[in-house]
Design a protein around this motif. Structure first.
Motif, PDB file in Angstrom:
ATOM      1  N   ARG A 258      -1.020  -2.138  -3.581  1.00  0.00           N
ATOM      2  CA  ARG A 258      -1.318  -0.829  -2.973  1.00  0.00           C
ATOM      3  C   ARG A 258      -1.216   0.278  -4.011  1.00  0.00           C
ATOM      4  NH1 ARG A 258       3.218  -0.941   1.647  1.00  0.00           N
ATOM      5  NH2 ARG A 258       4.426  -0.894  -0.267  1.00  0.00           N
ATOM      6  N   ILE A 259      -1.980   1.330  -3.788  1.00  0.00           N
ATOM      7  CA  ILE A 259      -1.903   2.463  -4.729  1.00  0.00           C
ATOM      8  C   ILE A 259      -0.700   3.344  -4.420  1.00  0.00           C
ATOM      9  CG2 ILE A 259      -3.376   4.135  -3.486  1.00  0.00           C
ATOM     10  CD1 ILE A 259      -4.721   4.642  -6.269  1.00  0.00           C
ATOM     11  N   LYS A 260      -0.254   3.346  -3.168  1.00  0.00           N
ATOM     12  CA  LYS A 260       0.872   4.209  -2.782  1.00  0.00           C
ATOM     13  C   LYS A 260       2.119   3.377  -2.487  1.00  0.00           C
ATOM     14  CE  LYS A 260      -2.129   7.730  -0.804  1.00  0.00           C
ATOM     15  NZ  LYS A 260      -2.593   8.347   0.427  1.00  0.00           N
ATOM     16  N   CYS A 265       2.180   4.857   2.008  1.00  0.00           N
ATOM     17  CA  CYS A 265       1.090   3.988   2.465  1.00  0.00           C
ATOM     18  C   CYS A 265       0.983   4.088   3.996  1.00  0.00           C
ATOM     19  CB  CYS A 265       1.382   2.548   2.035  1.00  0.00           C
ATOM     20  SG  CYS A 265       0.352   1.320   2.845  1.00  0.00           S
ATOM     21  N   LYS A 266      -0.214   4.214   4.486  1.00  0.00           N
ATOM     22  CA  LYS A 266      -0.400   4.430   5.932  1.00  0.00           C
ATOM     23  C   LYS A 266      -0.735   3.127   6.683  1.00  0.00           C
ATOM     24  CE  LYS A 266      -0.186   9.050   5.817  1.00  0.00           C
ATOM     25  NZ  LYS A 266       0.915   9.189   4.855  1.00  0.00           N
ATOM     26  N   ALA A 267      -0.481   2.002   6.035  1.00  0.00           N
ATOM     27  CA  ALA A 267      -0.810   0.716   6.681  1.00  0.00           C
ATOM     28  C   ALA A 267      -0.035   0.550   7.992  1.00  0.00           C
ATOM     29  CB  ALA A 267      -0.495  -0.427   5.736  1.00  0.00           C
ATOM     30  N   CYS A 276      -4.314  -2.377   6.439  1.00  0.00           N
ATOM     31  CA  CYS A 276      -4.645  -1.154   5.688  1.00  0.00           C
ATOM     32  C   CYS A 276      -5.324  -0.131   6.591  1.00  0.00           C
ATOM     33  CB  CYS A 276      -5.567  -1.538   4.526  1.00  0.00           C
ATOM     34  SG  CYS A 276      -6.210  -0.133   3.623  1.00  0.00           S
ATOM     35  N   ASN A 277      -4.947   1.139   6.376  1.00  0.00           N
ATOM     36  CA  ASN A 277      -5.524   2.221   7.190  1.00  0.00           C
ATOM     37  C   ASN A 277      -6.493   3.068   6.366  1.00  0.00           C
ATOM     38  OD1 ASN A 277      -5.802   3.516   9.578  1.00  0.00           O
ATOM     39  ND2 ASN A 277      -3.830   4.572   9.528  1.00  0.00           N
ATOM     40  N   SER A 278      -6.879   2.537   5.219  1.00  0.00           N
ATOM     41  CA  SER A 278      -7.885   3.188   4.338  1.00  0.00           C
ATOM     42  C   SER A 278      -7.536   4.630   3.967  1.00  0.00           C
ATOM     43  CB  SER A 278      -9.270   3.169   5.014  1.00  0.00           C
ATOM     44  OG  SER A 278      -9.586   1.886   5.415  1.00  0.00           O
ATOM     45  N   CYS A 279      -6.285   4.880   3.623  1.00  0.00           N
ATOM     46  CA  CYS A 279      -5.905   6.265   3.301  1.00  0.00           C
ATOM     47  C   CYS A 279      -6.313   6.658   1.886  1.00  0.00           C
ATOM     48  CB  CYS A 279      -4.414   6.491   3.528  1.00  0.00           C
ATOM     49  SG  CYS A 279      -3.364   5.796   2.256  1.00  0.00           S
ATOM     50  N   SER A 280      -6.664   5.682   1.036  1.00  0.00           N
ATOM     51  CA  SER A 280      -7.087   6.039  -0.321  1.00  0.00           C
ATOM     52  C   SER A 280      -8.235   5.128  -0.758  1.00  0.00           C
ATOM     53  CB  SER A 280      -5.912   5.881  -1.287  1.00  0.00           C
ATOM     54  OG  SER A 280      -6.381   5.892  -2.605  1.00  0.00           O
ATOM     55  N   CYS A 283      -7.537   2.517  -3.665  1.00  0.00           N
ATOM     56  CA  CYS A 283      -6.503   1.483  -3.497  1.00  0.00           C
ATOM     57  C   CYS A 283      -7.131   0.080  -3.520  1.00  0.00           C
ATOM     58  CB  CYS A 283      -5.798   1.723  -2.157  1.00  0.00           C
ATOM     59  SG  CYS A 283      -4.565   0.501  -1.770  1.00  0.00           S
ATOM     60  N   VAL A 285      -6.031  -2.632  -2.215  1.00  0.00           N
ATOM     61  CA  VAL A 285      -5.978  -3.281  -0.897  1.00  0.00           C
ATOM     62  C   VAL A 285      -7.165  -2.820  -0.052  1.00  0.00           C
ATOM     63  CG1 VAL A 285      -4.661  -3.508   1.246  1.00  0.00           C
ATOM     64  CG2 VAL A 285      -3.467  -3.549  -0.944  1.00  0.00           C
ATOM     65  N   ASN A 286      -7.434  -1.532  -0.114  1.00  0.00           N
ATOM     66  CA  ASN A 286      -8.570  -0.966   0.625  1.00  0.00           C
ATOM     67  C   ASN A 286      -9.882  -1.632   0.177  1.00  0.00           C
ATOM     68  OD1 ASN A 286     -10.035   0.669   2.295  1.00  0.00           O
ATOM     69  ND2 ASN A 286      -9.740   2.539   1.121  1.00  0.00           N
ATOM     70  N   ILE A 301      -1.322  -7.044   4.454  1.00  0.00           N
ATOM     71  CA  ILE A 301      -0.369  -6.838   3.351  1.00  0.00           C
ATOM     72  C   ILE A 301       0.912  -7.535   3.767  1.00  0.00           C
ATOM     73  CG2 ILE A 301       0.832  -5.137   1.897  1.00  0.00           C
ATOM     74  CD1 ILE A 301      -1.224  -3.065   3.098  1.00  0.00           C
TER      75      ILE A 301
HETATM   76  S1  SF4 Z   1      -5.441   2.434   1.253  1.00  0.00           S
HETATM   77 FE1  SF4 Z   1      -4.426   1.089   2.699  1.00  0.00          FE
HETATM   78  S2  SF4 Z   1      -2.988  -0.179   1.550  1.00  0.00           S
HETATM   79 FE2  SF4 Z   1      -3.702   1.470   0.213  1.00  0.00          FE
HETATM   80  S3  SF4 Z   1      -2.096   2.977   0.384  1.00  0.00           S
HETATM   81 FE3  SF4 Z   1      -3.636   3.519   1.947  1.00  0.00          FE
HETATM   82  S4  SF4 Z   1      -3.099   2.435   3.837  1.00  0.00           S
HETATM   83 FE4  SF4 Z   1      -1.840   1.623   2.147  1.00  0.00          FE
END
Ligand code: SF4
Length: 381
Positions: A258-260, A265-267, A276-280, A283, A285-286, A301
Motif C-alpha cells: 500500500r502507498i499509505k 489507508c481507506k481499505a 481497497c477503497n481506491s483512495c490513491s 497505490c 494495491v489499487n 489485503i
Molecule cells: S489505494 Fe487502496 S490500498 Fe492503497 S492506500 Fe488507498 S485504500 Fe489503501
C-alpha cells in the motif's frame, strides 16, 4: 532503491529473468532429487497410502519435503538438541496464542524474549543422526512458530521413520543432509545473485533484533531464501492445473504494497481480508485491484499470514488463491492455503520492505505483473 535482503530485479529491470532462472533451476533440483531418492519417495508414498494418512500429494511435493528435511537439519539441528521440554512447550503455546489479534502484541513481547534465550542456543557438539534428534528438530520448528506448516509436513515422516529399522533411518537422513549441502552450493551459484545482501543484513541482526519476536525469522541464511524460491516454484507447478480450473480466484496482497500506512489507508475490513477503497491512484494495491476488476479476481489485503483464515473449511477445488509474500513466507503460505482448502499459487514480492520486520520507515513493495497474469492463465510465460 535500497536493497535490504533479496532483490529479484538484480540482473534486469524487472524480475522476469529471475522467474526464468528459478524455473530452470527448480527443474534441475527436482530431477536430481528424483534421481537420488526415487526409491525412497516411492516407499514413503506407499506407506502414506497404505496407512490412509492423507490424500496423496504429488511426487514433486514429497521430494520437496526431502529437501526441507536436509536444509532444516543442517540449519537448525544444533539448536534443536539444546531446547528442553518446558520452554519448548511454552513457545509452542505462545505461537498458537499470537494468532489472536487482540493479544498478539503482548504474546510477541514474551515470545521474543524466550525465542532469543532458548531457540538461539546452539550446541557445538556433532549431532548424531537419529530418529530421536529428528523428532527434536520437528519440535524445534514448531516452537519457532514461523515454521508451523513445514513442521506439520515433516511430522508425518516421523511415523514412517518409526516403521523402519534404526540403521535405515540413519542412512536416509544422512543422504538427505548430503543433498542439502549439495543444494546449498548449487543454489548459491544459480540464485545467489538475488540474495547477495542477506549476509550484510545478518551482520547487524543481534544489535537490532535481539529479544524481538522476529529475531529468528530475520536471522535466516541465504540457503533458506533459495529453499523457498525453489519450493514455491515446485508448488506452483504442482497446483497450476487445478488452480486454473477454480471458479473463484483471489489475490492476497501484503500491506507493505500500500502507498499509505494503516492509519491513512481507506481499505475496508471484511472477513476475508481488507478491500481497497481506491483512495490513491498511485497505490500498487489499487493497481492490482483494477486488474482484478478487469480479469474477474478479487483482491484482498492481508496484514499477516496468520490473518488468512476461513470460518468453515472450503471444499477443495472451488477457490484458488494467489498469495503474494516475501520469499521466506512462500512455502509456509502455500501449505497453509492448501490446508484451509484453497488451491494455491504464489507470486514473489520483488523485494522486501515491510516496516514490521525489515525497514525502519518501510519501502513500498511490488510484484511482477506479467508473472501474475501468467499465474492466472491470462498471459503466456
Ligand atoms: S489505494 Fe487502496 S490500498 Fe492503497 S492506500 Fe488507498 S485504500 Fe489503501
Amino acid at each position: 532503491m535500497e536493497k535490504i535482503t533479496y532483490f529479484l530485479c538484480e540482473s534486469n529491470e524487472s524480475s522476469t529473468e529471475f522467474y526464468k532462472k528459478n524455473l530452470n533451476f527448480s527443474k534441475k533440483v527436482l530431477n536430481k532429487l528424483e534421481g537420488n531418492f526415487s526409491n525412497d519417495i516411492n516407499d514413503y508414498m506407499n506407506y502414506i497410502n497404505k496407512n490412509n494418512m492423507e490424500q496423496l500429494r504429488s511426487k514433486s511435493e514429497y521430494l520437496l519435503e526431502i529437501l526441507m528435511i536436509g536444509v532444516f537439519w543442517k540449519e537448525h539441528v544444533n539448536k534443536a538438541i539444546s531446547l528442553s521440554k518446558i520452554p519448548r512447550n511454552i513457545l509452542i503455546k505462545l505461537s498458537t496464542l499470537r494468532e489472536k489479534e487482540s493479544i498478539k502484541k503482548i504474546v510477541d513481547i514474551n515470545r521474543g524474549l524466550l525465542e532469543y534465550l532458548f531457540l538461539n542456543r546452539r550446541s557445538n557438539d556433532k549431532v548424531k543422526i537419529s530418529l530421536e534428534n529428528y523428532k527434536k528438530l520437528v519440535n524445534y520448528l514448531k516452537a519457532c512458530g514461523d515454521y508451523k506448516e513445514e513442521a506439520k509436513r515433516l511430522e508425518v515422516w516421523i511415523s514412517y521413520f518409526f516403521s523402519l529399522n534404526k540403521n535405515k533411518v540413519e542412512k536416509i537422513l544422512t543422504s538427505y543432509l548430503e543433498f542439502a549441502k549439495y543444494f546449498e552450493d548449487i543454489s548459491q551459484e544459480a540464485l545467489g545473485i538475488y540474495t547477495k545482501n542477506v549476509n550484510l543484513f545478518l551482520k547487524n541482526i543481534d544489535k537490532k533484533y535481539k529479544y524481538r519476536e522476529d529475531f529468528l525469522f530475520c536471522s535466516r541464511k541465504e540457503v533458506e531464501y533459495h529453499l523457498n524460491m525453489v519450493g514455491a516454484q515446485i508448488m506452483n507447478e504442482a497446483y497450476r492445473k487445478e488452480f486454473l480450473k477454480t471458479k473463484e480466484k483471489r489475490l492476497l496482497l501484503p500491506s507493505c504494497m500500500r502507498i499509505k500506512d494503516e492509519k491513512n489507508c481507506k481499505a475496508i475490513k471484511t472477513e476475508e481480508g481488507y478491500i481497497c477503497n481506491s483512495c490513491s491512484k498511485n497505490c500498487n494495491v489499487n493497481k492490482y485491484d483494477k486488474l482484478g476488476k478487469k480479469y474477474n479476481f478479487q483482491v484482498y489485503i492481508i496484514p499477516h499470514e496468520s490473518s488468512i483464515s476461513v470460518k468453515n473449511k472450503i471444499k477443495y477445488g472451488h477457490i484458488g488463491i494467489i498469495g503474494v509474500a516475501c520469499v521466506l513466507n512462500l512455502i509456509s503460505g502455500g501449505l497453509k492455503a492448501k490446508n484451509l482448502g484453497f488451491v494455491p499459487q504464489c507470486v514473489f514480492l520483488d523485494y522486501c520492505g515491510c516496516k514490521d520486520h525489515r525497514h525502519d520507515k518501510g519501502i513500498i513493495t511490488d510484484i511482477n505483473m506479467s508473472y501474475l497474469l501468467y499465474s492466472l492463465g491470462i498471459e503466456e510465460c
